[in-house]
Design an enzyme around this catalytic site. Structure first.
Site, PDB file in Angstrom:
ATOM      1  N   GLU A 216      -5.511  -8.693   0.752  1.00 23.09           N
ATOM      2  CA  GLU A 216      -6.070  -8.342   2.186  1.00 23.09           C
ATOM      3  C   GLU A 216      -7.482  -8.214   1.953  1.00 23.09           C
ATOM      4  O   GLU A 216      -7.939  -7.427   0.848  1.00 23.09           O
ATOM      5  CB  GLU A 216      -5.454  -7.297   2.926  1.00 23.09           C
ATOM      6  CG  GLU A 216      -4.248  -7.472   3.315  1.00 23.09           C
ATOM      7  CD  GLU A 216      -3.801  -6.050   4.129  1.00 23.09           C
ATOM      8  OE1 GLU A 216      -4.493  -5.348   4.475  1.00 23.09           O
ATOM      9  OE2 GLU A 216      -2.472  -6.073   4.121  1.00 23.09           O
TER      10      GLU A 216
ATOM     11  N   GLU B  32       0.802  -1.121   0.069  1.00 16.45           N
ATOM     12  CA  GLU B  32       0.008  -0.117  -0.063  1.00 16.45           C
ATOM     13  C   GLU B  32       0.867   1.206  -0.261  1.00 16.45           C
ATOM     14  O   GLU B  32       0.705   2.187   1.135  1.00 16.45           O
ATOM     15  CB  GLU B  32      -0.935  -0.071   1.204  1.00 16.45           C
ATOM     16  CG  GLU B  32      -1.779  -1.296   1.126  1.00 16.45           C
ATOM     17  CD  GLU B  32      -2.898  -1.273   2.280  1.00 16.45           C
ATOM     18  OE1 GLU B  32      -2.941  -0.209   3.025  1.00 16.45           O
ATOM     19  OE2 GLU B  32      -3.815  -1.903   2.346  1.00 16.45           O
TER      20      GLU B  32
END
Ligand code: FCB
Length: 464
Positions: free
Chosen positions: A360, A180
């Site tokens: 995720e 991220e």
């Protein structure tokens, strides 16, 4: 015994009808800082998150990562726990400062040995290791010299990647460079809500460029060193939708889409930054040197997507998540599995993407351990509906490689501290006891059904 919500909402026959190819990867995910603890053990150096936790007001419950889930001292127990779920992959991250306390120079044998034991332990249990190099724990020593805002950190990261490859050789199924980059850049350097707590847009954009560049250069270096693991990056992406059809909302949503999605996808897959975002940034756009963009667009074997919810954007008052009527998680995020299908179709349509993993997916819910049991039917439902969303994307032609639940354990949820629980396994922080929540039992059953389906041979053609 009452069944978890999912068994009532989605009939078992529909759950098992979802088709996943034989090689499909099913996993659970964690990250080093969120679970390991052992903050000053065996020569580990301080990370920017250790420092950030000490800033007054930075963490909602004033907690830190000093003990977390004490995973560092409970590795074997946790590996057994992972194996008991029936997953075939585990996504974890390496704490850079555990293996190289200053972020450059000397390596720390105890840290390297820990990850070697982790990887060997997974392989011994038939579980594929998915390693992430940077899940946000930059060594404080590097931050003191400019951190991701300085180009020198790019080379230190490449050296770190090579050091891990040297130690772990070709035992890894996959290596993710960064988790991220938007979060590191935007929350860490533009709003300052996350470590290192800087609030400067020009710095944030330079950081994003250095993260992308270090990703591309690490891929090149790893391949040149003979690394055979699948190589890629993990992005947090979401469909960005305007709150209304007004021109102002639609314009704002497109800009947000540019900052969240196209700012990362365009350079990775087209070797350019989106022009509308560059125009918007003006003097805050990053300095890019000759050759950088080609390096960033290095071939990737996979793309990892972390998906929680959609983003609804308004040019005026912020969108009120309660107005949509959708269920809301403890993080205040809408439960919107359709958005995952939409996102995957869009990525597949707009970019030459390699196989995609959902690296995720999960939610924080109000969990209570009562009589040894956590009845988190909402979480089972959340996971099942998102798995169905992946299946729907595959039905429409998207090449998906795997799905991983966030998270194996309840853990340190960054600026939210320990108050938000994302695990499918409950952690009692006072005793460090782990208890499977109903969602873990549901996931285990679901994976068993997937295996059983594959074991059943198609019936012989009648009369043959
Ligand atoms: C993601 C992070 C992960 C976890 C989840 C809830 O953004 O990668 O560490 O905090 O959100």
């Amino acid at each position: 015994m009452s069944l978890p919500v999912i068994d009532r909402l989605v009939p078992l026959s529909d759950q098992t009808r979802m088709r996943f190819p034989p090689g499909f990867v099913w996993g659970v995910a964690t990250s080093a800082f969120q679970i390991e603890g052992a903050a000053e053990t065996d020569g580990k150096g301080p990370s920017i998150w250790d420092s950030f936790c000490r800033q007054p007001g930075a963490i909602a419950d004033h907690s830190d990562g000093d003990i977390a889930c004490d995973h560092y001292h409970r590795l074997d127990e946790d590996l057994d726990l992972i194996a008991s779920l029936g997953v075939n992959a585990y996504r974890f991250s390496v704490s850079w400062l555990r293996v190289q306390p200053q972020g450059e120079g000397a390596w720390n044998e105890a840290g390297l040995a820990f990850y070697e034991r982790l990887v060997d332990g997974l392989i011994a249990r038939g579980i594929k290791p998915y390693l992430t190099l940077n899940h946000w724990g930059l060594p404080q020593a590097l931050q003191d010299r400019g951190g991701w805002a300085t180009r020198k950190t790019v080379q230190h990261f490449v050296d770190y990647a090579l050091g891990m490859h040297r130690r772990l050789g070709n035992k890894l199924a996959a290596i993710t460079t960064h988790n991220e980059p938007w979060v590191i850049s935007h929350l860490g350097h533009e709003t300052g809500h996350f470590a290192p707590g800087i609030a400067d847009r020009a710095v944030a954009m330079q950081v994003s460029h250095h993260l992308l560049l270090s990703h591309g250069l690490a891929l090149q270096a790893l391949r040149a060193a003979g690394c055979r693991a699948q190589l890629g990056i993990v992005l947090n992406l979401a469909p960005v939708q305007p709150a209304t059809e007004s021109a102002a909302d639609r314009e704002q949503a497109w800009l947000e889409d540019g900052r969240l999605l196209r700012w990362y996808m365009d350079p990775l897959f087209r070797a350019v930054y989106p022009q509308d975002v560059l125009d918007h940034l003006g003097a805050d756009a990053p300095r890019v040197e000759a050759g950088d963009m080609a390096a960033i667009a290095a071939h990737m074997d996979f793309l990892g997507i972390n998906y929680c919810s959609r983003n609804v954007v308004s040019a005026g008052e912020p969108f009120d998540v309660h107005s949509s009527g959708l269920p809301i998680t403890e993080m205040g995020w809408e439960v919107y599995p359709e958005g995952l299908t939409e996102l995957l179709l869009r990525l597949d349509r707009d970019y030459p993407v390699p196989p995609i993993y959902v690296t995720e997916n999960g939610g924080a819910f109000r969990d209570a351990l009562v009589g040894g049991r956590v009845q988190d039917g909402e979480r089972s439902d959340f996971i099942a509906r998102h798995i169905a969303a992946v299946a729907a994307a595959m039905d429409q032609g998207v090449t998906m490689a795997g799905y991983m639940v966030w998270s194996l354990l309840d853990n340190f949820e960054w600026a939210s501290g320990y108050a938000k629980r994302f695990g499918i396994v409950y952690v009692d922080y006072a005793t460090q006891q782990r208890s499977l929540k109903d969602s873990a039992r549901w996931y285990r059953r679901f994976l068993q059904q997937q295996r059983d389906r594959r074991a059943v041979r198609p019936p012989l053609v009648e009369g043959a």
